[in-house]
Scaffold this motif. Sequence first.
Motif, PDB file in Angstrom:
ATOM      1  N   PHE A  67       0.842  -1.190   0.000  1.00 25.53           N
ATOM      2  CA  PHE A  67       0.000   0.000   0.000  1.00 25.53           C
ATOM      3  C   PHE A  67       0.878   1.241   0.000  1.00 25.53           C
ATOM      4  CE2 PHE A  67      -3.848  -2.331   0.564  1.00 25.53           C
ATOM      5  CZ  PHE A  67      -3.470  -3.473   1.261  1.00 25.53           C
ATOM      6  N   ILE A  68       0.569   2.158  -0.903  1.00 22.32           N
ATOM      7  CA  ILE A  68       1.336   3.387  -1.021  1.00 22.32           C
ATOM      8  C   ILE A  68       0.553   4.532  -0.396  1.00 22.32           C
ATOM      9  CG2 ILE A  68       0.389   3.916  -3.321  1.00 22.32           C
ATOM     10  CD1 ILE A  68       3.134   5.079  -4.048  1.00 22.32           C
ATOM     11  N   SER A  69       1.278   5.457   0.225  1.00 25.61           N
ATOM     12  CA  SER A  69       0.641   6.631   0.804  1.00 25.61           C
ATOM     13  C   SER A  69       1.609   7.804   0.723  1.00 25.61           C
ATOM     14  CB  SER A  69       0.227   6.372   2.247  1.00 25.61           C
ATOM     15  OG  SER A  69       1.352   6.070   3.058  1.00 25.61           O
ATOM     16  N   ARG A  70       1.082   9.006   0.938  1.00 21.95           N
ATOM     17  CA  ARG A  70       1.927  10.185   0.911  1.00 21.95           C
ATOM     18  C   ARG A  70       1.527  11.142   2.013  1.00 21.95           C
ATOM     19  NH1 ARG A  70       1.560  12.719  -4.774  1.00 21.95           N
ATOM     20  NH2 ARG A  70       2.636  14.488  -3.789  1.00 21.95           N
ATOM     21  N   ASP A  71       2.484  11.911   2.482  1.00 18.76           N
ATOM     22  CA  ASP A  71       2.259  12.932   3.491  1.00 18.76           C
ATOM     23  C   ASP A  71       2.762  14.243   2.890  1.00 18.76           C
ATOM     24  OD1 ASP A  71       2.447  14.731   5.624  1.00 18.76           O
ATOM     25  OD2 ASP A  71       2.900  13.154   7.063  1.00 18.76           O
ATOM     26  N   ASP A  72       1.855  15.073   2.453  1.00 20.34           N
ATOM     27  CA  ASP A  72       2.233  16.303   1.764  1.00 20.34           C
ATOM     28  C   ASP A  72       2.733  17.396   2.707  1.00 20.34           C
ATOM     29  OD1 ASP A  72      -0.321  16.073  -0.852  1.00 20.34           O
ATOM     30  OD2 ASP A  72       1.650  15.132  -0.632  1.00 20.34           O
ATOM     31  N   VAL A  73       2.562  17.202   3.978  1.00 23.04           N
ATOM     32  CA  VAL A  73       3.114  18.147   4.948  1.00 23.04           C
ATOM     33  C   VAL A  73       4.607  17.876   5.135  1.00 23.04           C
ATOM     34  CG1 VAL A  73       3.050  18.921   7.344  1.00 23.04           C
ATOM     35  CG2 VAL A  73       0.913  18.448   6.113  1.00 23.04           C
ATOM     36  N   LYS A  74       4.929  16.593   5.202  1.00 20.51           N
ATOM     37  CA  LYS A  74       6.319  16.200   5.422  1.00 20.51           C
ATOM     38  C   LYS A  74       7.072  15.934   4.115  1.00 20.51           C
ATOM     39  CE  LYS A  74       5.355  14.034   9.888  1.00 20.51           C
ATOM     40  NZ  LYS A  74       5.412  12.779  10.677  1.00 20.51           N
ATOM     41  N   ASN A  75       6.391  15.997   2.992  1.00 22.89           N
ATOM     42  CA  ASN A  75       6.998  15.651   1.694  1.00 22.89           C
ATOM     43  C   ASN A  75       7.574  14.233   1.721  1.00 22.89           C
ATOM     44  OD1 ASN A  75       6.360  18.263   1.001  1.00 22.89           O
ATOM     45  ND2 ASN A  75       8.316  18.701   0.031  1.00 22.89           N
ATOM     46  N   MET A  76       6.740  13.319   2.153  1.00 24.95           N
ATOM     47  CA  MET A  76       7.154  11.931   2.278  1.00 24.95           C
ATOM     48  C   MET A  76       6.211  11.016   1.502  1.00 24.95           C
ATOM     49  SD  MET A  76       9.848  11.746   4.279  1.00 24.95           S
ATOM     50  CE  MET A  76       9.847  10.036   4.819  1.00 24.95           C
ATOM     51  N   VAL A  77       6.758   9.910   1.047  1.00 24.87           N
ATOM     52  CA  VAL A  77       5.973   8.855   0.427  1.00 24.87           C
ATOM     53  C   VAL A  77       6.344   7.546   1.122  1.00 24.87           C
ATOM     54  CG1 VAL A  77       5.416   7.636  -1.706  1.00 24.87           C
ATOM     55  CG2 VAL A  77       5.991  10.065  -1.769  1.00 24.87           C
TER      56      VAL A  77
END
Length: 121
Positions: A67-77
């Motif tokens: 499962f892929i996810s992203r955190d646009d606050v931390k600029n992480m995937v």
Amino acid sequence: QLVESGGRLVQAGESLRLSCAASIEFFTTYNMGWFRQARGKEREFVAAIDSSGTNDYYGPSVKGRFFISRDDVKNMVYLQMNSLKAEDTAIYYCVADKNWGRLVADLNEYWGQGTRVTVSS
């Protein structure tokens, strides 16, 4: 710049989460993904998530387990990998591109250096 981390040796059946730190201007405009390459094999698409974080897409060999996810606050995937198998052993690369078709087609603007995952059976 993309920097992957989290790869290590695990036993078959275990779970592992890979991380990708992205130093990309306008990160939220990029689709993000993961590819992998096993020794002696061609690079293989693993997973992708669009710039909005709404849609994701998986390669057939990992669908239902990864499962892929992203955190646009931390600029992480992230790539959450469950029920790992020996055939998941590979170097995993984080990728980024503004065009979804280019990303899935392995024509990415950005590539990371890779993180090695080894699954022991």
